[in-house]
Design a protein around this motif. Structure first.
Motif, mmCIF file in Angstrom:
data_model
loop_
_atom_site.group_PDB
_atom_site.id
_atom_site.type_symbol
_atom_site.label_atom_id
_atom_site.label_comp_id
_atom_site.label_asym_id
_atom_site.label_seq_id
_atom_site.Cartn_x
_atom_site.Cartn_y
_atom_site.Cartn_z
ATOM 1 N N LYS A 1 -3.297 -25.280 -29.395
ATOM 2 C CA LYS A 1 -2.149 -25.342 -30.749
ATOM 3 C C LYS A 1 -1.536 -24.173 -31.295
ATOM 4 C CE LYS A 1 -7.404 -24.762 -30.591
ATOM 5 N NZ LYS A 1 -8.939 -24.818 -31.057
ATOM 6 N N ASN A 2 -1.898 -22.962 -30.516
ATOM 7 C CA ASN A 2 -0.432 -22.119 -31.138
ATOM 8 C C ASN A 2 0.040 -21.895 -29.808
ATOM 9 O OD1 ASN A 2 -2.001 -20.901 -28.937
ATOM 10 N ND2 ASN A 2 -1.883 -19.421 -30.061
ATOM 11 N N THR A 3 0.816 -22.839 -28.996
ATOM 12 C CA THR A 3 2.555 -22.801 -28.614
ATOM 13 C C THR A 3 2.926 -23.489 -28.807
ATOM 14 O OG1 THR A 3 0.736 -22.306 -26.561
ATOM 15 C CG2 THR A 3 2.900 -22.788 -25.376
ATOM 16 N N ILE A 4 3.883 -23.336 -29.152
ATOM 17 C CA ILE A 4 5.782 -23.794 -29.038
ATOM 18 C C ILE A 4 6.658 -23.907 -28.037
ATOM 19 C CG2 ILE A 4 7.425 -24.194 -30.194
ATOM 20 C CD1 ILE A 4 6.530 -22.710 -32.482
ATOM 21 N N ALA A 5 7.074 -25.058 -27.352
ATOM 22 C CA ALA A 5 7.790 -24.898 -25.669
ATOM 23 C C ALA A 5 8.808 -26.060 -26.296
ATOM 24 C CB ALA A 5 6.999 -26.059 -25.467
ATOM 25 N N THR A 6 10.081 -25.187 -25.988
ATOM 26 C CA THR A 6 11.298 -25.440 -26.287
ATOM 27 C C THR A 6 12.102 -25.711 -25.749
ATOM 28 O OG1 THR A 6 12.307 -23.565 -26.921
ATOM 29 C CG2 THR A 6 11.260 -24.720 -28.695
ATOM 30 N N LYS A 7 13.062 -26.605 -25.105
ATOM 31 C CA LYS A 7 14.508 -26.707 -23.628
ATOM 32 C C LYS A 7 15.898 -26.078 -24.573
ATOM 33 C CE LYS A 7 15.875 -28.741 -19.991
ATOM 34 N NZ LYS A 7 15.416 -29.263 -18.941
ATOM 35 N N ALA A 8 16.849 -25.463 -24.196
ATOM 36 C CA ALA A 8 17.630 -24.483 -24.873
ATOM 37 C C ALA A 8 19.322 -24.984 -24.420
ATOM 38 C CB ALA A 8 17.955 -23.321 -25.001
ATOM 39 N N SER A 9 20.284 -25.672 -24.454
ATOM 40 C CA SER A 9 21.120 -26.636 -23.332
ATOM 41 C C SER A 9 22.310 -26.244 -24.458
ATOM 42 C CB SER A 9 20.686 -27.695 -22.921
ATOM 43 O OG SER A 9 21.246 -28.784 -24.058
ATOM 44 N N GLY A 10 23.130 -25.392 -24.160
ATOM 45 C CA GLY A 10 24.298 -25.757 -24.700
ATOM 46 C C GLY A 10 24.985 -24.318 -25.318
ATOM 47 N N LYS A 11 24.796 -24.680 -26.662
ATOM 48 C CA LYS A 11 25.071 -23.373 -27.943
ATOM 49 C C LYS A 11 23.680 -23.878 -28.906
ATOM 50 C CE LYS A 11 28.883 -21.108 -27.846
ATOM 51 N NZ LYS A 11 28.879 -19.802 -27.321
ATOM 52 N N LEU A 12 22.843 -22.943 -29.571
ATOM 53 C CA LEU A 12 22.561 -23.385 -30.593
ATOM 54 C C LEU A 12 22.782 -22.695 -31.964
ATOM 55 C CD1 LEU A 12 19.000 -21.500 -29.519
ATOM 56 C CD2 LEU A 12 19.530 -24.093 -29.583
ATOM 57 N N ARG A 13 22.906 -23.237 -32.537
ATOM 58 C CA ARG A 13 23.195 -23.555 -34.277
ATOM 59 C C ARG A 13 21.338 -23.135 -35.256
ATOM 60 N NH1 ARG A 13 27.163 -27.203 -35.383
ATOM 61 N NH2 ARG A 13 26.207 -27.880 -36.871
ATOM 62 N N LYS A 14 23.207 -22.725 -36.142
ATOM 63 C CA LYS A 14 21.633 -22.677 -36.943
ATOM 64 C C LYS A 14 20.098 -24.003 -36.946
ATOM 65 C CE LYS A 14 21.509 -21.710 -41.903
ATOM 66 N NZ LYS A 14 22.243 -22.396 -43.246
ATOM 67 N N GLU A 15 20.638 -25.162 -37.537
ATOM 68 C CA GLU A 15 19.927 -26.552 -37.280
ATOM 69 C C GLU A 15 18.960 -25.995 -36.293
ATOM 70 O OE1 GLU A 15 24.041 -26.795 -39.798
ATOM 71 O OE2 GLU A 15 23.171 -26.504 -36.827
ATOM 72 N N ASP A 16 19.659 -25.791 -35.650
ATOM 73 C CA ASP A 16 18.614 -25.878 -34.471
ATOM 74 C C ASP A 16 17.157 -24.548 -34.582
ATOM 75 O OD1 ASP A 16 19.105 -27.512 -32.530
ATOM 76 O OD2 ASP A 16 20.952 -25.510 -32.169
ATOM 77 N N ILE A 17 18.171 -23.586 -34.832
ATOM 78 C CA ILE A 17 17.115 -22.914 -35.262
ATOM 79 C C ILE A 17 16.124 -23.051 -36.446
ATOM 80 C CG2 ILE A 17 16.446 -20.449 -35.790
ATOM 81 C CD1 ILE A 17 17.143 -20.671 -33.181
ATOM 82 N N GLU A 18 16.459 -23.530 -37.502
ATOM 83 C CA GLU A 18 15.237 -23.905 -38.179
ATOM 84 C C GLU A 18 14.500 -24.766 -37.818
ATOM 85 O OE1 GLU A 18 18.593 -25.442 -40.911
ATOM 86 O OE2 GLU A 18 18.834 -23.770 -42.042
ATOM 87 N N LYS A 19 14.398 -25.759 -36.843
ATOM 88 C CA LYS A 19 13.661 -26.993 -35.865
ATOM 89 C C LYS A 19 12.235 -25.857 -35.569
ATOM 90 C CE LYS A 19 16.528 -29.587 -34.106
ATOM 91 N NZ LYS A 19 16.709 -30.111 -32.486
ATOM 92 N N ILE A 20 11.883 -25.000 -35.798
ATOM 93 C CA ILE A 20 11.376 -24.044 -34.914
ATOM 94 C C ILE A 20 10.447 -23.868 -36.217
ATOM 95 C CG2 ILE A 20 10.110 -22.263 -33.534
ATOM 96 C CD1 ILE A 20 12.065 -24.129 -32.092
ATOM 97 N N HIS A 21 11.004 -23.472 -36.904
ATOM 98 C CA HIS A 21 10.332 -22.425 -38.280
ATOM 99 C C HIS A 21 9.225 -23.157 -38.971
ATOM 100 C CE1 HIS A 21 10.948 -19.771 -41.728
ATOM 101 N NE2 HIS A 21 10.874 -19.021 -41.139
ATOM 102 N N PRO A 22 8.968 -24.779 -39.614
ATOM 103 C CA PRO A 22 7.938 -25.157 -39.515
ATOM 104 C C PRO A 22 6.536 -25.096 -39.023
ATOM 105 C CG PRO A 22 9.961 -26.412 -39.880
ATOM 106 C CD PRO A 22 10.206 -24.948 -39.693
ATOM 107 N N LEU A 23 7.154 -24.838 -37.514
ATOM 108 C CA LEU A 23 6.161 -25.033 -36.235
ATOM 109 C C LEU A 23 5.763 -23.348 -36.288
ATOM 110 C CD1 LEU A 23 8.100 -26.464 -33.397
ATOM 111 C CD2 LEU A 23 6.287 -27.902 -34.919
ATOM 112 N N ILE A 24 6.041 -22.775 -36.403
ATOM 113 C CA ILE A 24 5.458 -20.885 -36.823
ATOM 114 C C ILE A 24 4.972 -21.314 -37.674
ATOM 115 C CG2 ILE A 24 6.556 -19.120 -37.854
ATOM 116 C CD1 ILE A 24 9.109 -18.940 -35.620
#
Length: 119
Positions: free
Chosen positions: A10-33
């Motif tokens: 219920k309280n875990t976010i799991a992600t995999k980063a590759s290449g360069k992270l962009r602003k849009e990538d970070i914005e995906k996580i905010h609603p999950l938080i």
């Protein structure tokens, strides 16, 4: 690119980063938080880095703003990677959050997943 790989509990976010992270990538996580915080829980984040080269400048800025805004909202962060600088990032983050932060090598990702889910 940041890809959501699994939400194991219920309280875990799991992600995999590759290449360069962009602003849009970070914005995906905010609603999950916020979905986790809205349930009255602290956030646990499993952050796997494979072929990860860092952030572009807008992405870095967005990530720093999000991390400082939610510094008290994280419980645990598992950083999983294969580069020395990635391990340094994990150390660098520690003064900016109350979360327990632990770095794991890529070949220890199962250990990292067990740790992030453990009490």
């Amino acid at each position: 690119m940041l890809r959501i790989i699994e939400l194991t509990n219920k309280n875990t976010i799991a992600t995999k980063a590759s290449g360069k992270l962009r602003k849009e990538d970070i914005e995906k996580i905010h609603p999950l938080i916020h979905a986790i915080l809205d349930k009255g829980m602290k956030v646990r984040w499993y952050f796997e880095m494979e072929n990860f080269t860092g952030w572009d400048l807008p992405g870095l800025w967005k990530d720093l703003k999000m991390d400082t805004a939610h510094a008290k909202d994280y419980e645990k962060i598992a950083m999983v990677g294969d580069k020395k600088w990635q391990e340094w990032i994990a150390q660098f983050m520690k003064p900016f959050t109350n979360a327990e932060i632990k770095y794991f090598n890529l070949d220890e990702k199962e250990d990292a997943k067990s740790w992030i889910e453990s009490q």
